[in-house]
Design a protein around this motif. Structure first.
Motif, PDB file in Angstrom:
ATOM      1  N   VAL A 113       1.064  -1.129  -0.069  1.00  0.00           N
ATOM      2  CA  VAL A 113      -0.081   0.139  -0.042  1.00  0.00           C
ATOM      3  C   VAL A 113       0.916   1.341   0.052  1.00  0.00           C
ATOM      4  O   VAL A 113       1.895   1.506   0.615  1.00  0.00           O
ATOM      5  N   VAL A 114       0.505   2.118  -0.854  1.00  0.00           N
ATOM      6  CA  VAL A 114       1.294   3.294  -0.949  1.00  0.00           C
ATOM      7  C   VAL A 114       1.082   4.345   0.121  1.00  0.00           C
ATOM      8  O   VAL A 114      -0.061   4.464   0.472  1.00  0.00           O
ATOM      9  N   VAL A 115       2.081   4.518   0.918  1.00  0.00           N
ATOM     10  CA  VAL A 115       1.608   5.452   1.911  1.00  0.00           C
ATOM     11  C   VAL A 115       1.865   7.060   1.503  1.00  0.00           C
ATOM     12  O   VAL A 115       1.105   7.777   1.786  1.00  0.00           O
ATOM     13  N   GLY A 116       2.845   7.133   0.602  1.00  0.00           N
ATOM     14  CA  GLY A 116       2.900   8.461  -0.223  1.00  0.00           C
ATOM     15  C   GLY A 116       4.409   8.891  -0.556  1.00  0.00           C
ATOM     16  O   GLY A 116       5.253   7.844  -0.355  1.00  0.00           O
ATOM     17  N   VAL A 150      11.727  -1.655   6.416  1.00  0.00           N
ATOM     18  CA  VAL A 150      11.769  -2.954   6.099  1.00  0.00           C
ATOM     19  C   VAL A 150      12.920  -3.082   5.243  1.00  0.00           C
ATOM     20  O   VAL A 150      13.903  -4.073   5.308  1.00  0.00           O
ATOM     21  N   SER A 151      12.877  -2.043   4.158  1.00  0.00           N
ATOM     22  CA  SER A 151      13.801  -2.444   2.924  1.00  0.00           C
ATOM     23  C   SER A 151      14.010  -1.100   2.473  1.00  0.00           C
ATOM     24  O   SER A 151      13.007  -0.115   2.352  1.00  0.00           O
ATOM     25  N   VAL A 152      15.173  -0.788   1.522  1.00  0.00           N
ATOM     26  CA  VAL A 152      15.303   0.504   1.065  1.00  0.00           C
ATOM     27  C   VAL A 152      15.753  -0.009  -0.471  1.00  0.00           C
ATOM     28  O   VAL A 152      16.817  -0.580  -0.669  1.00  0.00           O
ATOM     29  N   ASP A 153      14.850   0.458  -1.315  1.00  0.00           N
ATOM     30  CA  ASP A 153      15.515  -0.002  -2.742  1.00  0.00           C
ATOM     31  C   ASP A 153      15.857   1.466  -3.628  1.00  0.00           C
ATOM     32  O   ASP A 153      14.983   2.256  -4.167  1.00  0.00           O
ATOM     33  N   HIS A 154      17.171   1.568  -3.841  1.00  0.00           N
ATOM     34  CA  HIS A 154      17.681   2.742  -4.372  1.00  0.00           C
ATOM     35  C   HIS A 154      17.158   2.850  -5.806  1.00  0.00           C
ATOM     36  O   HIS A 154      17.127   4.013  -6.503  1.00  0.00           O
ATOM     37  N   ASN A 155      17.116   1.467  -6.443  1.00  0.00           N
ATOM     38  CA  ASN A 155      16.868   1.585  -7.864  1.00  0.00           C
ATOM     39  C   ASN A 155      15.336   1.794  -8.221  1.00  0.00           C
ATOM     40  O   ASN A 155      15.034   2.771  -9.167  1.00  0.00           O
ATOM     41  N   LYS A 156      14.485   1.415  -7.393  1.00  0.00           N
ATOM     42  CA  LYS A 156      13.210   1.811  -7.586  1.00  0.00           C
ATOM     43  C   LYS A 156      12.681   3.071  -6.877  1.00  0.00           C
ATOM     44  O   LYS A 156      11.598   3.451  -6.998  1.00  0.00           O
ATOM     45  N   LYS A 157      13.780   3.543  -6.117  1.00  0.00           N
ATOM     46  CA  LYS A 157      13.443   4.680  -5.355  1.00  0.00           C
ATOM     47  C   LYS A 157      12.094   4.362  -4.161  1.00  0.00           C
ATOM     48  O   LYS A 157      11.088   5.238  -4.383  1.00  0.00           O
ATOM     49  N   THR A 158      12.391   3.552  -3.471  1.00  0.00           N
ATOM     50  CA  THR A 158      11.230   3.188  -2.450  1.00  0.00           C
ATOM     51  C   THR A 158      11.739   2.772  -1.192  1.00  0.00           C
ATOM     52  O   THR A 158      12.983   2.018  -1.020  1.00  0.00           O
ATOM     53  N   ILE A 159      10.974   3.174  -0.244  1.00  0.00           N
ATOM     54  CA  ILE A 159      11.200   2.539   1.281  1.00  0.00           C
ATOM     55  C   ILE A 159       9.916   1.698   1.772  1.00  0.00           C
ATOM     56  O   ILE A 159       8.908   2.414   1.614  1.00  0.00           O
ATOM     57  N   THR A 160       9.987   0.549   1.982  1.00  0.00           N
ATOM     58  CA  THR A 160       9.072  -0.276   2.557  1.00  0.00           C
ATOM     59  C   THR A 160       9.286  -0.276   3.911  1.00  0.00           C
ATOM     60  O   THR A 160      10.309  -0.228   4.588  1.00  0.00           O
ATOM     61  N   VAL A 161       8.077   0.137   4.690  1.00  0.00           N
ATOM     62  CA  VAL A 161       8.056   0.158   6.068  1.00  0.00           C
ATOM     63  C   VAL A 161       6.897  -0.852   6.741  1.00  0.00           C
ATOM     64  O   VAL A 161       6.047  -1.298   6.121  1.00  0.00           O
ATOM     65  N   SER A 162       7.019  -1.182   7.871  1.00  0.00           N
ATOM     66  CA  SER A 162       6.171  -2.013   8.894  1.00  0.00           C
ATOM     67  C   SER A 162       5.973  -1.005   9.977  1.00  0.00           C
ATOM     68  O   SER A 162       6.714  -0.749  11.079  1.00  0.00           O
ATOM     69  N   LEU A 163       4.708  -0.510   9.965  1.00  0.00           N
ATOM     70  CA  LEU A 163       4.251   0.514  10.752  1.00  0.00           C
ATOM     71  C   LEU A 163       3.293  -0.062  12.003  1.00  0.00           C
ATOM     72  O   LEU A 163       2.459  -0.966  11.697  1.00  0.00           O
ATOM     73  N   PRO A 164       3.310   0.660  12.985  1.00  0.00           N
ATOM     74  CA  PRO A 164       2.389  -0.009  14.265  1.00  0.00           C
ATOM     75  C   PRO A 164       0.813   0.141  13.685  1.00  0.00           C
ATOM     76  O   PRO A 164       0.761   1.339  13.037  1.00  0.00           O
ATOM     77  N   ASP A 165       0.016  -0.819  14.147  1.00  0.00           N
ATOM     78  CA  ASP A 165      -1.264  -0.566  14.046  1.00  0.00           C
ATOM     79  C   ASP A 165      -1.791   0.674  14.230  1.00  0.00           C
ATOM     80  O   ASP A 165      -1.561   1.348  15.442  1.00  0.00           O
ATOM     81  N   GLY A 166      -2.795   1.541  13.465  1.00  0.00           N
ATOM     82  CA  GLY A 166      -3.092   2.497  13.869  1.00  0.00           C
ATOM     83  C   GLY A 166      -2.348   3.920  13.585  1.00  0.00           C
ATOM     84  O   GLY A 166      -2.931   5.089  13.713  1.00  0.00           O
ATOM     85  N   LEU A 167      -1.170   3.733  13.325  1.00  0.00           N
ATOM     86  CA  LEU A 167      -0.353   4.872  13.024  1.00  0.00           C
ATOM     87  C   LEU A 167      -0.724   5.699  11.880  1.00  0.00           C
ATOM     88  O   LEU A 167      -0.821   7.070  12.093  1.00  0.00           O
ATOM     89  N   LEU A 168      -1.097   5.383  10.809  1.00  0.00           N
ATOM     90  CA  LEU A 168      -1.492   6.084   9.798  1.00  0.00           C
ATOM     91  C   LEU A 168      -2.936   6.581   9.904  1.00  0.00           C
ATOM     92  O   LEU A 168      -3.522   7.664   9.478  1.00  0.00           O
ATOM     93  N   ASP A 169      -4.097   5.793  10.782  1.00  0.00           N
ATOM     94  CA  ASP A 169      -5.185   6.374  11.227  1.00  0.00           C
ATOM     95  C   ASP A 169      -5.009   7.650  11.971  1.00  0.00           C
ATOM     96  O   ASP A 169      -6.190   8.591  11.763  1.00  0.00           O
ATOM     97  N   ILE A 170      -3.916   8.266  12.575  1.00  0.00           N
ATOM     98  CA  ILE A 170      -3.937   9.501  13.120  1.00  0.00           C
ATOM     99  C   ILE A 170      -3.919  10.530  12.293  1.00  0.00           C
ATOM    100  O   ILE A 170      -4.382  11.667  12.564  1.00  0.00           O
ATOM    101  N   PHE A 171      -3.531  10.175  10.923  1.00  0.00           N
ATOM    102  CA  PHE A 171      -3.702  11.474  10.082  1.00  0.00           C
ATOM    103  C   PHE A 171      -4.730  11.458   9.019  1.00  0.00           C
ATOM    104  O   PHE A 171      -5.116  12.085   8.089  1.00  0.00           O
TER     105      PHE A 171
END
Length: 171
Positions: A113-116, A150-171
């Motif tokens: 899922v794209v966080v942004g 979780v990972s950083v892919d400099h070729n694809k220019k992405t950072i994959t994260v594992s965020l605590p439940d509910g963190l994104l709901d704050i925003f």
């Protein structure tokens, strides 16, 4: 040399003694990497001006004492920012990154899922924060914590994260 081709190294904080020495507060986790500097760029009126160093010696943790070659009035440089070219940054291990590198990277969850898009990394707060613009235009602040990344892919220019439940709901 343009500012976008450089990284911020530190700030000239004060004069030391009477022989033209200046104290520089280094904004780095690795001050030893800068103990043998030969030259620096100092921001002056929006421009980066090169200066050669006669001396650069580590002093008390993240402080460096420098003497600039052939410069008559070093005290006029107090409060100014010091920069070095990006190509002088030491290489990093796999999965590591410099904050300036991840600007405009996409942040994804482990589920894909794209966080942004990362627009900045705030490092002036007690906790460093990824500043992320979500697809719906909201600003999201994600703590820069190793356990979240979780990972950083400099070729694809992405950072994959594992965020605590509910963190994104704050925003």
């Amino acid at each position: 040399m343009q500012l976008e081709d450089c990284y911020f190294l530190g700030t000239i904080t004060k004069a030391h003694g009477y022989k033209g020495e200046l104290n520089v507060h280094l904004d780095t986790d690795e001050p030893d990497a800068y103990k043998n500097l030969e030259s620096i760029f100092i921001e002056k009126n929006g421009l980066l001006v090169p200066f050669f160093l006669k001396k650069a010696k580590l002093h008390k943790g993240n402080h460096l004492r420098i003497i600039i070659e052939d410069f008559e009035d070093p005290e006029t440089l107090i409060g100014r920012s010091i920069y070095l070219p990006l190509e002088t940054l030491p290489p990093l291990d796999e999965g590591q990154f410099y904050y300036h590198e991840v600007k405009n990277y996409s942040m994804l969850t482990e589920e894909g899922v794209v966080v942004g898009e990362i627009v900045n990394v705030r490092d002036t707060t007690a906790q460093d924060l990824f500043e992320v613009n979500s697809p719906d235009g909201k600003e999201i602040l994600i703590p820069v914590i190793d356990e979240f990344i979780v990972s950083v892919d400099h070729n694809k220019k992405t950072i994959t994260v594992s965020l605590p439940d509910g963190l994104l709901d704050i925003f």
